[in-house]
Design a protein around this motif. Structure first.
Motif, PDB file in Angstrom:
ATOM      1  N   GLN A   8       0.861  -1.175   0.000  1.00 39.66           N
ATOM      2  CA  GLN A   8       0.000   0.000   0.000  1.00 39.66           C
ATOM      3  C   GLN A   8       0.897   1.225   0.000  1.00 39.66           C
ATOM      4  O   GLN A   8       1.717   1.396   0.900  1.00 39.66           O
ATOM      5  CB  GLN A   8      -0.895   0.001   1.238  1.00 39.66           C
ATOM      6  N   GLU A   9       0.736   2.079  -1.022  1.00 43.75           N
ATOM      7  CA  GLU A   9       1.618   3.234  -1.147  1.00 43.75           C
ATOM      8  C   GLU A   9       1.289   4.316  -0.128  1.00 43.75           C
ATOM      9  O   GLU A   9       2.164   4.810   0.564  1.00 43.75           O
ATOM     10  CB  GLU A   9       1.509   3.812  -2.559  1.00 43.75           C
ATOM     11  N   GLU A  10       0.020   4.701  -0.030  1.00 45.29           N
ATOM     12  CA  GLU A  10      -0.400   5.722   0.920  1.00 45.29           C
ATOM     13  C   GLU A  10      -1.600   5.204   1.695  1.00 45.29           C
ATOM     14  O   GLU A  10      -2.359   4.381   1.200  1.00 45.29           O
ATOM     15  CB  GLU A  10      -0.782   7.012   0.188  1.00 45.29           C
ATOM     16  N   ASP A  13      -5.125   3.866   0.276  1.00 42.48           N
ATOM     17  CA  ASP A  13      -4.993   3.234  -1.044  1.00 42.48           C
ATOM     18  C   ASP A  13      -5.252   1.732  -0.927  1.00 42.48           C
ATOM     19  O   ASP A  13      -5.227   1.166   0.168  1.00 42.48           O
ATOM     20  CB  ASP A  13      -3.581   3.418  -1.617  1.00 42.48           C
ATOM     21  N   ARG A  14      -5.435   1.094  -2.048  1.00 43.43           N
ATOM     22  CA  ARG A  14      -5.557  -0.363  -2.079  1.00 43.43           C
ATOM     23  C   ARG A  14      -4.174  -0.987  -1.929  1.00 43.43           C
ATOM     24  O   ARG A  14      -3.182  -0.387  -2.312  1.00 43.43           O
ATOM     25  CB  ARG A  14      -6.099  -0.838  -3.411  1.00 43.43           C
ATOM     26  N   HIS A  15      -4.171  -2.189  -1.448  1.00 40.53           N
ATOM     27  CA  HIS A  15      -2.940  -2.971  -1.469  1.00 40.53           C
ATOM     28  C   HIS A  15      -2.865  -3.642  -2.836  1.00 40.53           C
ATOM     29  O   HIS A  15      -3.846  -4.221  -3.298  1.00 40.53           O
ATOM     30  CB  HIS A  15      -2.947  -4.033  -0.367  1.00 40.53           C
ATOM     31  N   THR A  16      -1.741  -3.543  -3.497  1.00 45.73           N
ATOM     32  CA  THR A  16      -1.556  -4.184  -4.797  1.00 45.73           C
ATOM     33  C   THR A  16      -0.409  -5.177  -4.715  1.00 45.73           C
ATOM     34  O   THR A  16       0.554  -4.975  -3.969  1.00 45.73           O
ATOM     35  CB  THR A  16      -1.259  -3.150  -5.903  1.00 45.73           C
TER      36      THR A  16
END
Length: 106
Positions: A8-10, A13-16
């Motif tokens: 998760q970037e921020e 946000d979604r986890h990718t």
């Protein structure tokens, strides 16, 4: 054992999925994930899950909501109006004007 890593970037946000790590247990997998995937880009959170625990259902196995055409939800769809539809609209407007004149509304 292979562990899949999701980043998760921020916050919010979604986890990718960003890759995987090879580790004997969860603690080592978390540490390896931080080193290999957490420091390359801005990272708020990492999820680590055993590969064997991740299940998949794809389009060949199930239908996701059927095949209903929901193109009407996208405004870009209305840029390609069929010419026959435009004629129907013009005819309908003419009928409405004629009916209004007969009623004396105009």
């Amino acid at each position: 054992m292979i562990w899949e890593v999701f980043r998760q970037e921020e916050a919010g946000d979604r986890h990718t999925h960003c890759g995987n790590v090879h580790a004997p247990d969860r603690e080592m997998a978390l540490m390896f994930a931080q080193v290999q995937h957490g420091r390359r880009m801005q990272t708020n959170s990492l999820w680590v899950a055993p590969k064997d625990e991740i299940g998949e259902v794809d389009a060949d196995e199930a239908e996701f909501g059927g095949t209903t055409d929901k193109a009407y939800r996208w405004a870009i769809t209305y840029n390609n109006i069929d010419a026959s539809f435009a004629e129907e609209v013009a005819e309908s407007e003419a009928e409405q004007e004629e009916a209004a004149q007969k009623r004396g509304d105009v």
